[in-house]
Write an enzyme that holds these catalytic residues in place. Structure first.
Site, mmCIF file in Angstrom:
data_model
loop_
_atom_site.group_PDB
_atom_site.id
_atom_site.type_symbol
_atom_site.label_atom_id
_atom_site.label_comp_id
_atom_site.label_asym_id
_atom_site.label_seq_id
_atom_site.Cartn_x
_atom_site.Cartn_y
_atom_site.Cartn_z
ATOM 1 N N ASP A 24 0.145 -7.586 1.663
ATOM 2 C CA ASP A 24 0.605 -6.193 1.606
ATOM 3 C C ASP A 24 2.138 -6.141 1.657
ATOM 4 O O ASP A 24 2.725 -5.782 2.674
ATOM 5 C CB ASP A 24 -0.035 -5.424 2.780
ATOM 6 C CG ASP A 24 0.148 -3.920 2.687
ATOM 7 O OD1 ASP A 24 0.640 -3.440 1.648
ATOM 8 O OD2 ASP A 24 -0.199 -3.229 3.666
ATOM 9 N N GLN A 82 -0.102 5.666 11.762
ATOM 10 C CA GLN A 82 0.159 6.253 10.440
ATOM 11 C C GLN A 82 1.612 6.733 10.347
ATOM 12 O O GLN A 82 2.098 7.425 11.241
ATOM 13 C CB GLN A 82 -0.807 7.414 10.173
ATOM 14 C CG GLN A 82 -2.075 6.994 9.463
ATOM 15 C CD GLN A 82 -2.879 5.964 10.217
ATOM 16 O OE1 GLN A 82 -2.989 6.033 11.418
ATOM 17 N NE2 GLN A 82 -3.444 4.993 9.499
ATOM 18 N N GLY A 83 2.258 6.355 9.273
ATOM 19 C CA GLY A 83 3.666 6.713 9.095
ATOM 20 C C GLY A 83 4.592 5.563 9.431
ATOM 21 O O GLY A 83 5.742 5.547 9.013
ATOM 22 N N ASP A 84 4.117 4.619 10.214
ATOM 23 C CA ASP A 84 4.912 3.420 10.506
ATOM 24 C C ASP A 84 4.765 2.379 9.403
ATOM 25 O O ASP A 84 5.544 1.414 9.341
ATOM 26 C CB ASP A 84 4.473 2.796 11.841
ATOM 27 C CG ASP A 84 4.806 3.680 13.036
ATOM 28 O OD1 ASP A 84 5.919 4.235 13.058
ATOM 29 O OD2 ASP A 84 3.951 3.820 13.937
ATOM 30 N N SER A 85 3.787 2.550 8.546
ATOM 31 C CA SER A 85 3.503 1.573 7.492
ATOM 32 C C SER A 85 4.729 1.187 6.694
ATOM 33 O O SER A 85 5.586 2.016 6.395
ATOM 34 C CB SER A 85 2.476 2.140 6.508
ATOM 35 O OG SER A 85 1.201 1.799 6.924
ATOM 36 N N HIS A 135 0.827 -1.216 0.000
ATOM 37 C CA HIS A 135 0.000 0.000 0.000
ATOM 38 C C HIS A 135 0.853 1.255 0.000
ATOM 39 O O HIS A 135 0.343 2.351 -0.255
ATOM 40 C CB HIS A 135 -1.038 -0.012 1.134
ATOM 41 C CG HIS A 135 -0.541 0.394 2.488
ATOM 42 N ND1 HIS A 135 -0.148 -0.510 3.444
ATOM 43 C CD2 HIS A 135 -0.392 1.620 3.047
ATOM 44 C CE1 HIS A 135 0.220 0.142 4.540
ATOM 45 N NE2 HIS A 135 0.083 1.436 4.320
HETATM 46 N N1 ARG Z 1 -1.585 2.341 7.146
HETATM 47 C C1 ARG Z 1 -0.772 3.072 8.061
HETATM 48 C C2 ARG Z 1 0.337 3.816 7.309
HETATM 49 O O1 ARG Z 1 0.210 3.983 6.115
HETATM 50 C C3 ARG Z 1 -0.292 2.214 9.207
HETATM 51 C C4 ARG Z 1 -1.410 1.915 10.100
HETATM 52 C C5 ARG Z 1 -1.085 0.991 11.196
HETATM 53 N N2 ARG Z 1 -2.209 1.026 12.082
HETATM 54 C C6 ARG Z 1 -2.271 0.375 13.230
HETATM 55 N N3 ARG Z 1 -3.290 0.599 13.999
HETATM 56 N N4 ARG Z 1 -1.332 -0.434 13.602
HETATM 57 O O2 ARG Z 1 1.230 4.388 7.874
#
Ligand code: ARG
Length: 266
Positions: free
Chosen positions: A126, A219-222, A80
């Site tokens: 993913d 968000q940002g850890d993805s 993603h």
């Molecule tokens: N999709 C998020 C990103 O793009 C990461 C989300 C992780 N969420 C969680 N609740 N662990 O950074």
């Protein structure tokens, strides 16, 4: 949606798509989200020396995602994070504890392999492998090699690191943070997320978190690493909000896709 400490429009595409995929409700408050220790969410500072394979993944010069060095010139990240992005827009930076440092080695991306089974709607499989335009000197991570590895047993200790948001909707961290969360029983995680209207694929995903919430990636850890016993078991993928009670973080099951992923690492 994404509130950012350092620039205004970072990561918007990946973050919004992931939230949509997770079927997240349009809530403004975060029930059960921790208002306590503002780290990764609920974590502590660490250094790149402890997690040398962790890399920054910028797009158009701005923070986008993270990744893990899995060979001197290969980075494993989330699909993603690469979907709809050209290789020429990507940059990988290793060796930095602080995001804002400029001390790390940088590389461009010459090729992107995105798992063909991934879809933004379902978020299954993913994972993507980036080929760098030069070798980095940092020590690559070792991957978990099978979906039934002990790494995915309920209660196994998962360590997640990143420069992502320190609370749901909050600011990102300049310092690399880590948090430890146990693997959550796959069937009950599937039930929770299915009941909440999300697509949860038991084969290509696993969940980690504490029932009371307060500790999670965000968000940002993805795209960044989730380690079990020093091996790369997961990739930060998605979740309903961050660190919410009863909604653990969802990670790519690296072991499940090991043979495909490793064939692209070489
Ligand atoms: N999709 C998020 C990103 O793009 C990461 C989300 C992780 N969420 C969680 N609740 N662990 O950074």
């Amino acid at each position: 949606m994404q509130v950012d400490g350092r620039s205004t429009v970072r990561r918007a595409a990946a973050v919004l798509a992931a939230v949509a995929a997770a079927g997240a409700l349009a809530v403004t408050a975060a029930p059960g989200a921790s208002a306590g220790d503002p780290r990764i969410v609920g974590g502590t500072p660490t250094t790149i020396d402890d997690f040398p394979a962790t890399v920054i993944f910028n797009v158009n010069g701005a923070q986008h995602c993270a990744g893990t060095l899995v060979a001197k010139n290969k980075v494993l990240t989330a699909a993603h994070c690469t979907d709809g992005v050209e290789a020429s827009q990507m940059e990988i930076i290793g060796g930095q504890t602080k995001f804002s440092d400029t001390s790390g080695e940088k590389a461009g991306v010459s090729d992107v392999w995105q798992n063909p089974e991934f879809t933004m709607d379902g978020m299954q499989h993913d994972n993507s492998v980036l080929t760098l335009d030069k070798d980095l000197s940092y020590t690559p991570a070792t991957l978990v090699q099978s979906a039934d590895d002990a790494a995915y047993k309920t209660g196994a200790d998962v360590t997640v690191v990143g420069w992502g948001a320190t609370s749901e909707g909050g600011d990102v961290s300049d310092t690399l943070l880590k948090v430890s969360v146990p693997v959550v029983d796959n069937a009950s995680c599937a039930e929770k997320y299915t009941a909440a209207g999300s697509n949860y694929d038991k084969a290509s995903m696993f969940c980690a978190g504490v029932p009371e919430g307060g500790k999670d990636s965000c968000q940002g850890d993805s795209g960044g690493p989730a380690y079990v016993d020093g091996k790369l078991a997961g990739i930060v993928s998605w979740g309903q909000g961050c660190a919410r009670k009863d909604f653990p973080g969802v990670y790519t099951n690296v072991g499940n896709d090991y043979s495909t992923i490793s064939s692209h690492i070489g």
